[in-house]
Design a protein around this motif. Structure first.
Motif, short mmCIF file in Angstrom:
data_model
loop_
_atom_site.label_atom_id
_atom_site.label_comp_id
_atom_site.label_asym_id
_atom_site.label_seq_id
_atom_site.Cartn_x
_atom_site.Cartn_y
_atom_site.Cartn_z
N SER A 161 28.76 48.95 31.11
CA SER A 161 28.58 48.10 29.93
C SER A 161 29.41 46.83 30.01
O SER A 161 30.26 46.68 30.89
CB SER A 161 28.97 48.88 28.67
N GLN A 162 29.17 45.94 29.08
CA GLN A 162 29.97 44.74 28.89
C GLN A 162 30.41 44.69 27.43
O GLN A 162 29.77 45.29 26.56
CB GLN A 162 29.18 43.49 29.25
N CYS A 163 31.50 43.98 27.16
CA CYS A 163 32.00 43.94 25.78
C CYS A 163 32.84 42.71 25.54
O CYS A 163 33.20 41.99 26.47
CB CYS A 163 32.81 45.20 25.47
N PHE A 164 33.14 42.45 24.28
CA PHE A 164 34.12 41.43 23.92
C PHE A 164 34.84 41.88 22.66
O PHE A 164 34.34 42.73 21.91
CB PHE A 164 33.48 40.05 23.74
N ALA A 165 36.04 41.33 22.44
CA ALA A 165 36.86 41.76 21.31
C ALA A 165 37.84 40.67 20.92
O ALA A 165 38.16 39.79 21.72
CB ALA A 165 37.61 43.05 21.64
N ILE A 166 38.32 40.76 19.68
CA ILE A 166 39.40 39.89 19.22
C ILE A 166 40.73 40.62 19.39
O ILE A 166 40.77 41.84 19.56
CB ILE A 166 39.22 39.47 17.74
N GLY A 167 41.81 39.86 19.33
CA GLY A 167 43.15 40.43 19.33
C GLY A 167 43.75 40.39 17.94
O GLY A 167 43.05 40.18 16.93
N GLN A 168 45.06 40.51 17.87
CA GLN A 168 45.73 40.55 16.57
C GLN A 168 45.65 39.22 15.84
O GLN A 168 45.66 39.18 14.61
CB GLN A 168 47.19 40.98 16.75
N ALA A 169 45.56 38.10 16.58
CA ALA A 169 45.45 36.80 15.91
C ALA A 169 44.18 36.73 15.08
O ALA A 169 44.20 36.27 13.93
CB ALA A 169 45.48 35.68 16.94
N GLY A 170 43.07 37.19 15.63
CA GLY A 170 41.82 37.21 14.87
C GLY A 170 41.88 38.17 13.70
O GLY A 170 41.40 37.87 12.59
#
Length: 712
Positions: A161-170
């Motif tokens: 699979s492929q993915c994307f995510a935000i960190g704590q700043a978002g």
């Protein structure tokens, strides 16, 4: 309805996080907008609400691809994200772009776009496995950095699979935040939009294909043609050092392969040597440009290999193995991967010296931390801003005594990258401090805090220091508070005009792929004269007054930029105006995009016809800007440059050799000519009804007219 063209998946996937509804609509309604940015702008226009903020639940965020994405066309691995952006004044619409493999995976799952609206009551992530789409709890990864979040989503979705995510700043709604997918690929400016929706990320597993109209032989012939004229990153078509095979070289080129460069951290170290332009099976060795970020010594110690995006032969991502990341900084890994900005922003902030260990570690430590927290720098604006303010000793009078004492300034003074370990949490966690944390809030929201702190020359506590007069800050578009991004410092009025159009730094490399090709100036000027007319291309820091050829050049660059972000292909490589082939007299081929589109979709178009389709989205963007700003005059409300652009180098005049200074009257003339070239009102810079209707945008003209914003 079935779409008969190749390249398209045929569906837009919608997810409402408030109601948990999931549905699809046909892509047919968006075919005229080419895909990518075009789809994003049309969806946002259709769902526009006056006064809406990027962090409002009903704001839509769109992740979209184009008909070339996933087709195997060279450099077609990108995805566009479009939404209102908390990082710009007024939360105006912006688009960002992310590479890697996430865009093709969305296509293979059967979708041309994912549009998300609403806000979940608890943290979630979206799972897309072909037609099986679900909203999953993200409670286990909320609060974690991007790297751990990507690992968790990948584990849940499977290794393919492929993915994307935000960190704590978002998560903490920091306006200067973004999201990332594995391999160092990032899109900035919309992390807080995702955070406001409690959307941690998206995982995609697609088992379908991208259907294309062309035969295998036709695609192979086009690939062979492209590989015979493609250069390196930024389409540098000459190497950075003298080599046996080349007539020319340029020290600024990103074609770095040579005898002195080794992938020293590879399992079996690779000594590159020369990589001639016609060695097509070794194109991926050309762009070994880690030396730009960490120096030759540390490249030869740390560079493991070059990586990159789907279907790209250039491989501009530097995969480094840096033992100090674990041994000295206690990070979870000694590996870090990124390109360009990922490495350089830390050294824009720190007073380090290129070639030193401090410089190399600042690049890698800073990049690692920013990426994990999901912090966006606005093309380095926040980091230039910090360094200039620190050198001017402003923070003593801007921060409380408690906060000032809490910052380990001695680490900055001593060039220790540990300073970034302290600084970046102040940005990502703005509320985690007993004091006001003005420093972290300013770097996380410069568009707001420039006004809050009165950095416009009206704060006597800091001797009326004026950020708009400070060339070192690189704040270029005063109205939009965005950074210089290949503007007057490299292309005079051409770059300056490009930097007024968009609501954030323009991310336009169409002109850079010509200006920085590496060929002698006279040869590039000759090529530009053939393309745009005599006088289109000035030597850097030796500028002449505005003329029609420069205006044509600037408009062409923006159209190509929007074309690439819609199709989607990489604007860091295309357009291929020049080539490394002396037998072609160093000429490239600007019709390649039209050839790609025609072969893949089966919709035969010329270059001019395809450019017109891309211009439709530029025209919609401009109308949208007037609508969102409620402006009757974009010349005075939007297209305003900082004072330093005109006042830099006070002992030199515009046109003198050695300065990037622009002239106020000349730029106003340039804007008038630019507006006329687009078919906009020459006084206000707003599209006329006739122009909008000529692009099938009569509905936009109607909306502007109903608001009293359409030029008379």
């Amino acid at each position: 309805m079935t779409i008969n063209y190749g390249g398209w998946a045929g569906k837009i996937l919608w997810v409402n996080l408030t109601t948990n509804e999931i549905w699809t609509e046909s892509t047919e309604n968006y075919l005229d907008y080419l895909g990518g940015s075009g789809i994003g702008y049309k969806i946002l226009w259709d769902h526009h609400v006056d006064g809406q903020l990027g962090t409002d639940p009903e704001n839509v965020i769109v992740y979209s691809v184009g008909p070339l994405t996933g087709s195997g066309a060279i450099c077609s691995g990108r995805m566009t994200v479009t939404s209102r952006s908390p990082a710009v004044p007024g939360h105006l619409i912006t688009d960002g772009h992310i590479g890697g493999h996430i865009g093709p995976e969305l296509k293979y799952a059967g979708y041309d776009a994912l549009a998300v609206v609403g806000a979940a009551s608890e943290p979630v992530w979206i799972s897309i496995a072909d037609d099986k789409v679900s909203i999953e709890s993200a409670s286990g990864i909320w609060g974690k950095g991007i790297f751990d979040s990507l690992a968790a989503i990948t584990k849940a979705m499977g290794a393919a699979s492929q993915c994307f995510a935000i960190g704590q700043a978002g998560e903490n709604l920091v306006p200067m935040s973004g999201f990332m997918c594995p391999g160092g690929h990032a899109a900035g400016g919309h992390g807080a939009v995702m955070g406001s929706k409690n959307l941690k990320g998206v995982g995609i597993l697609g088992t379908g294909t991208c259907k294309i109209n062309a035969t295998r032989d036709e695609m192979r012939d086009l690939d062979d043609h492209i590989l015979g004229i493609i250069g390196s990153n930024n389409n540098n078509v000459v190497p950075s050092t003298p080599q046996s095979w080349t007539e020319y070289y340029s020290s600024g080129s990103r074609w770095k392969a040579r005898d002195e460069i080794t992938w020293g951290a590879a399992d079996e170290p690779v000594e590159l040597g020369e990589v001639a332009w016609d060695e097509r099976n070794r194109i991926g060795y050309r762009c070994s440009m880690a030396e730009m970020y960490v120096g030759v010594e540390y490249t030869n110690k740390w560079l493991k290999r070059m990586g990159g995006c789907h279907a790209c032969p250039i491989r501009c991502y530097c995969e480094l193995k840096v033992p100090e990341l674990k041994s000295r900084f206690n990070f979870k890994t000694e590996y870090y991967t990124n390109t360009c900005g990922g490495f350089i922003w830390g050294n824009y902030l720190m007073p380090t010296t290129s070639g030193t260990e401090e410089y190399a570690l600042t690049a890698t430590v800073g990049g690692y931390l920013r990426d994990d927290y999901g912090i966006f720098s606005g093309y380095g604006l926040t980091h230039h801003m910090f360094k200039d303010m620190k050198k001017a000793d402003l923070f003593k009078n801007l921060l409380s005594a408690e906060e000032y004492a809490d910052v380990p300034w001695e680490l900055w003074d001593n060039n220790e990258p540990e300073f970034l370990v302290d600084l970046y949490p102040r940005i990502a966690f703005p509320d985690n401090y007993a004091h006001e944390n003005i420093l972290g809030r300013m770097m996380g929201d410069p568009a707001t805090y420039i006004d809050v702190l009165k950095l416009d020359g009206t704060n006597p506590a800091i001797d009326n220091w004026n950020i708009y007069a400070e060339s070192g800050v690189h704040l270029f578009n005063r109205s939009m508070k965005h950074a210089l991004h290949h503007a007057s410092e490299c292309a005079g009025q051409v770059g300056s005009l490009i930097n007024v159009i968009f609501n954030r730094d323009p991310m336009c490399h169409s002109h850079i792929n010509i200006v920085n090709a590496g060929l002698p100036h006279d040869l590039i000027a000759e090529i530009c004269a053939e393309q745009f007319g005599e006088g289109a291309f000035d030597p850097v820091k030796a500028y002449t007054p505005i003329n029609e050829a420069k205006v044509k050049f600037a408009k062409w660059c923006i159209v190509k930029n929007m074309l690439h972000d819609s199709l989607t292909i990489c604007n860091w490589v295309f357009p291929l105006v020049t080539s490394p082939d002396v037998n072609k007299n160093y000429r490239g081929d600007t019709t390649i995009e039209a050839q790609m589109y025609s072969l893949i979709t089966g919709d035969e178009v010329t270059e001019a016809e395809l450019d017109t389709m891309a211009e439709r989205t530029v025209q919609l963007h401009r109308a949208f800007t007037a609508l969102e700003m409620n402006s009757t005059n974009l010349r005075t409300d939007h297209d305003v440059l900082s004072d330093w652009v005109y006042d830099i180098n006070p002992d030199l005049a515009f046109g003198d050799a050695g300065t990037i200074k622009m002239d106020r009257d000349d730029m106003q003339t340039a804007l008038t000519m630019f507006y006329e070239a687009w078919g906009w009102d020459s006084e206000t810079g707003i599209p006329t009804r006739a122009t909008l209707e000529s692009f099938g945008l009569g509905y936009a003209a109607d909306k502007l007219e109903s608001k009293g914003l359409l030029p008379g």
